[in-house]
Structure formats: structure tokens, C-alpha cells
Design an enzyme around this catalytic site. Structure first.
Site, PDB file in Angstrom:
ATOM      1  N   ASN A 116      -9.179   1.360  17.569  1.00  0.00           N
ATOM      2  CA  ASN A 116      -9.734   2.348  16.647  1.00  0.00           C
ATOM      3  C   ASN A 116     -10.156   1.633  15.373  1.00  0.00           C
ATOM      4  O   ASN A 116      -9.622   0.579  15.034  1.00  0.00           O
ATOM      5  CB  ASN A 116      -8.675   3.406  16.314  1.00  0.00           C
ATOM      6  CG  ASN A 116      -9.227   4.525  15.433  1.00  0.00           C
ATOM      7  OD1 ASN A 116     -10.384   4.943  15.589  1.00  0.00           O
ATOM      8  ND2 ASN A 116      -8.423   5.011  14.505  1.00  0.00           N
TER       9      ASN A 116
ATOM     10  N   HIS B  23     -10.606   2.524  11.260  1.00  0.00           N
ATOM     11  CA  HIS B  23     -10.251   3.557  10.275  1.00  0.00           C
ATOM     12  C   HIS B  23     -10.667   3.084   8.882  1.00  0.00           C
ATOM     13  O   HIS B  23     -10.442   1.914   8.539  1.00  0.00           O
ATOM     14  CB  HIS B  23      -8.741   3.839  10.326  1.00  0.00           C
ATOM     15  CG  HIS B  23      -8.341   4.958   9.418  1.00  0.00           C
ATOM     16  ND1 HIS B  23      -8.622   6.278   9.690  1.00  0.00           N
ATOM     17  CD2 HIS B  23      -7.708   4.945   8.206  1.00  0.00           C
ATOM     18  CE1 HIS B  23      -8.185   7.034   8.700  1.00  0.00           C
ATOM     19  NE2 HIS B  23      -7.616   6.252   7.797  1.00  0.00           N
TER      20      HIS B  23
ATOM     21  N   VAL C 257      -1.364   9.275  14.944  1.00  0.00           N
ATOM     22  CA  VAL C 257      -2.682   9.197  14.301  1.00  0.00           C
ATOM     23  C   VAL C 257      -2.811   7.949  13.414  1.00  0.00           C
ATOM     24  O   VAL C 257      -1.946   7.699  12.573  1.00  0.00           O
ATOM     25  CB  VAL C 257      -2.923  10.448  13.420  1.00  0.00           C
ATOM     26  CG1 VAL C 257      -4.293  10.375  12.749  1.00  0.00           C
ATOM     27  CG2 VAL C 257      -2.811  11.699  14.252  1.00  0.00           C
TER      28      VAL C 257
ATOM     29  N   MET D  70     -13.157  12.013  16.555  1.00  0.00           N
ATOM     30  CA  MET D  70     -12.222  12.833  15.796  1.00  0.00           C
ATOM     31  C   MET D  70     -11.387  13.710  16.714  1.00  0.00           C
ATOM     32  O   MET D  70     -11.598  14.911  16.818  1.00  0.00           O
ATOM     33  CB  MET D  70     -12.989  13.668  14.764  1.00  0.00           C
ATOM     34  CG  MET D  70     -13.662  12.810  13.721  1.00  0.00           C
ATOM     35  SD  MET D  70     -12.498  11.636  12.952  1.00  0.00           S
ATOM     36  CE  MET D  70     -13.523  10.892  11.705  1.00  0.00           C
TER      37      MET D  70
HETATM   38  C1  GAR Z   1     -16.070   5.742  10.210  1.00  0.00           C
HETATM   39  O1  GAR Z   1     -15.943   5.594   8.824  1.00  0.00           O
HETATM   40  C2  GAR Z   1     -14.727   5.561  10.891  1.00  0.00           C
HETATM   41  O2  GAR Z   1     -13.933   4.583  10.276  1.00  0.00           O
HETATM   42  C3  GAR Z   1     -14.129   6.932  10.719  1.00  0.00           C
HETATM   43  O3  GAR Z   1     -15.194   7.806  10.998  1.00  0.00           O
HETATM   44  C4  GAR Z   1     -16.416   7.177  10.596  1.00  0.00           C
HETATM   45  C5  GAR Z   1     -17.389   7.231  11.749  1.00  0.00           C
HETATM   46  O4  GAR Z   1     -18.643   6.719  11.364  1.00  0.00           O
HETATM   47  N1  GAR Z   1     -13.004   7.126  11.591  1.00  0.00           N
HETATM   48  C6  GAR Z   1     -11.879   7.714  11.225  1.00  0.00           C
HETATM   49  O5  GAR Z   1     -11.726   8.228  10.131  1.00  0.00           O
HETATM   50  C7  GAR Z   1     -10.786   7.714  12.281  1.00  0.00           C
HETATM   51  N2  GAR Z   1      -9.557   8.156  11.738  1.00  0.00           N
HETATM   52  P1  GAR Z   1     -19.710   6.347  12.462  1.00  0.00           P
HETATM   53  O6  GAR Z   1     -19.830   7.565  13.388  1.00  0.00           O
HETATM   54  O7  GAR Z   1     -20.970   6.107  11.669  1.00  0.00           O
HETATM   55  O8  GAR Z   1     -19.238   5.134  13.190  1.00  0.00           O
END
Ligand code: GAR
Length: 216
Positions: free
Chosen positions: A110, A112, A147, A93
Site C-alpha cells: 500500500n 499512504h 488500516v 479506499m
Molecule cells: C494517494 O495520495 C494515496 O497515497 C492515497 O490516496 C491517493 C490516491 O491517489 N491513499 C491512501 O490514503 C490510503 N490510505 P491516486 O489515485 O492519484 O494514486
């Protein structure tokens, strides 16, 4: 098999996508190996996942830096020291500068939790529920300085059920994330992607990786 690409995975939290990449890399034919895990949170659970898999870790907490430039410099140094060819953001993040994105252009991915370009930014699953869409999903894409932007490599669709809340929808999307992230990394690691403008094309050998069916 040709030499596996070395991957640096950047996390901030649970690291379930990191786990999916680690698990995939245990396959003999998988073209990438997780060489380093970097977290910007010292309490990220993903760090434990990395330790369990005997993968080296680094922690670069934002609060230790007075500016983003120095933080990115240290992240970059760590990635280069570990000989990383590819970077995967897995729930990391933090927004990167243009310079960082350009340094890794075409080599940074990435994941998302939405069908981009819909629902960029935080709480993508909540945004989908609030917008009332019937189908959402997840996206693996190349990273630019904007982003949740950049050429899309793979997407998976997830239907929104009447009974869904943010937690249940997020859980079903996450299952799909784990599938497409390791496929997207394999596609990049084998050099099968051609980029034309915002479109990506995957060479014949992996054409079965291009389309994700409704699987939930
Ligand atoms: C996931 O859902 C990923 O897609 C999201 O954070 C989460 C991390 O989960 N990422 C975003 O929103 C990026 N913009 P994790 O730590 O269990 O992999």
C-alpha cells in the site's frame, strides 16, 4: 532478466500512482508488469489510464455486494485468473478482512500519504497540517488487516511549508509517492526484502533504494 512478477493494482480514483507503476514497468529492466487493474468505482479515472496502456480491468462495486466476503472472493478470483503474484493498493479506499490480508501476506503493498505510523486513515495530509508537523511524507508498506499498518518498506519525507494548504501539500507528497511506490514494488518483486517483526531489511543489491532524501 528473470521473469517479471505480475501485479494487480487496486484503485478507487485518479490512479496517478497506478500511472507511476505503469510508467516504471515500461523500463526494460523493471522486475514487474501490471497485469490487471481492479476498481471499486466504475467512474475511476485510473480505469482510463489502464485502458490507454492496454491493461485489462475489472470493476467490483461495493453496492453490488451484500457482504465484504463475496466482494473479496471476486477480487481474489480476478487476481488469480490474471496470474497475479503481487497486489498493489493505489488509492484503493476499502479495508480488507484478515482472511484477504493473510491470503496475500508479504505480497500486498500500500502507499499512504504520511510518514506512518502518524496520520493513518483518511485525509492524512489535512491531519498533518492540523497537527502542525514540520515534516510529513509518504510510506510504502506491506498490508495487514489493520488500516495503514504493516511493515514499512520505504518512506520519503516532505517538509511542510508555511504557505501550504491541503492541496499544495498533497501535490508535493504525491510527487514523492510516485517515486517510492515504483521503487518499493521493484524491491518486493526482486525478492530483496527480509522481514523481522515490524522491521524490513533490503538486501545489498538495492541498498541505494532504502533511503529517500529530501527531494522537494
Ligand atoms: C494517494 O495520495 C494515496 O497515497 C492515497 O490516496 C491517493 C490516491 O491517489 N491513499 C491512501 O490514503 C490510503 N490510505 P491516486 O489515485 O492519484 O494514486
Amino acid at each position: 532478466m528473470s521473469v517479471r512478477k505480475r501485479v494487480g493494482v487496486l484503485i478507487s480514483g485518479n490512479g496517478s500512482n497506478l500511472q507511476a507503476l505503469i510508467d516504471a514497468s515500461y523500463e526494460q529492466e523493471y522486475p514487474a508488469k501490471i497485469a490487471l487493474v481492479i476498481s471499486n468505482k466504475s467512474n475511476a479515472f485510473g480505469l482510463r489510464r489502464a485502458a490507454k496502456a492496454a491493461i485489462p480491468t475489472c470493476i467490483f462495486e461495493n453496492k453490488a455486494y451484500s457482504n465484504r466476503e463475496n466482494l473479496e472472493r471476486d477480487i481474489n478470483l480476478a487476481l488469480h485468473k490474471a496470474d497475479c503474484d503481487i497486489v498493489c493498493l493505489a488509492g484503493f479506499m476499502q479495508i480488507f478482512s484478515q482472511k484477504f490480508a493473510e491470503t496475500w501476506e508479504g505480497k500486498i503493498l500500500n502507499i499512504h500519504p504520511s510518514l506512518l505510523p502518524s496520520f493513518k486513515g483518511l485525509h492524512a495530509q489535512r491531519q498533518a497540517l492540523e497537527a502542525g508537523v514540520k515534516i510529513t511524507g509518504c510510506t510504502v508498506h506491506l498490508v495487514t488487516a489493520k488500516v495503514d499498518d504493516g511493515p514499512i518498506i520505504l518512506q520519503a519525507a516532505v517538509p511542510v511549508m508555511d504557505k501550504d494548504n491541503e492541496a499544495s501539500l498533497s501535490a508535493r507528497i504525491l510527487e514523492q509517492e510516485h517515486q517510492i511506490y515504483q521503487k518499493g514494488l521493484a524491491i518486493l518483486a526482486t525478492g530483496l526484502i527480509q522481514i523481522k517483526g515490524r522491521r524490513t531489511f533490503i538486501a545489498q543489491a538495492s541498498s541505494n533504494m532504502q533511503h529517500q532524501a529530501f527531494s522537494c
